[in-house]
Design a protein around this motif. Structure first.
Motif, mmCIF file in Angstrom:
data_model
loop_
_atom_site.group_PDB
_atom_site.id
_atom_site.type_symbol
_atom_site.label_atom_id
_atom_site.label_comp_id
_atom_site.label_asym_id
_atom_site.label_seq_id
_atom_site.Cartn_x
_atom_site.Cartn_y
_atom_site.Cartn_z
ATOM 1 N N THR A 88 0.856 -1.181 0.000
ATOM 2 C CA THR A 88 0.000 0.000 0.000
ATOM 3 C C THR A 88 0.890 1.227 0.000
ATOM 4 N N THR A 125 -2.578 7.852 11.355
ATOM 5 C CA THR A 125 -2.736 7.970 9.906
ATOM 6 C C THR A 125 -4.006 8.709 9.507
ATOM 7 N N ARG A 170 -6.908 7.431 9.304
ATOM 8 C CA ARG A 170 -7.712 6.557 8.449
ATOM 9 C C ARG A 170 -8.844 5.936 9.243
ATOM 10 N N SER A 178 -11.560 2.663 9.188
ATOM 11 C CA SER A 178 -11.854 1.340 8.626
ATOM 12 C C SER A 178 -13.162 0.843 9.217
ATOM 13 N N SER A 180 -3.379 -1.354 6.363
ATOM 14 C CA SER A 180 -3.784 0.013 6.711
ATOM 15 C C SER A 180 -3.284 0.414 8.096
#
Length: 97
Positions: A3, A38, A40, A42, A89
């Protein structure tokens, strides 16, 4: 799995844990994970996957965490793929022995 975050190799027979910078918000469908490092988000699309993620810290391997959460042998490939995506991730990370 590669990634933009780098290359992560996920193995079911490795020791894993939820990254310390990740917050879990349980939902009816499973959970939301937010990584404060990060930034992010999920989605865990099942309560069973949430159980697996919560078991990671307490079990010697991700495979053991799956079995402790009630995952059947026939379901392992699906959970392996989901956990590999979480590793890529950086929601979960390798745990030292």
């Amino acid at each position: 799995m590669s990634t933009d975050l780098g290359t992560v190799s996920f193995e079911l027979d490795g020791a894993w844990r939820l990254d310390r910078r990740v917050s879990i918000r349980p939902e009816r469908f499973g959970a939301l994970l937010y990584h404060f490092g990060t930034r992010r988000l999920s989605f865990l699309k099942s309560p069973a996957l949430l159980s697996v993620v919560r078991e990671l810290e307490n079990r010697p391997t991700a495979r053991d965490a799956c079995f402790a959460a009630g995952v059947l042998v026939a379901e392992l490939p699906r959970y392996h793929q989901a956990l590999a995506a979480l590793a890529a991730s950086r929601m979960i990370e390798p745990r030292s022995a």
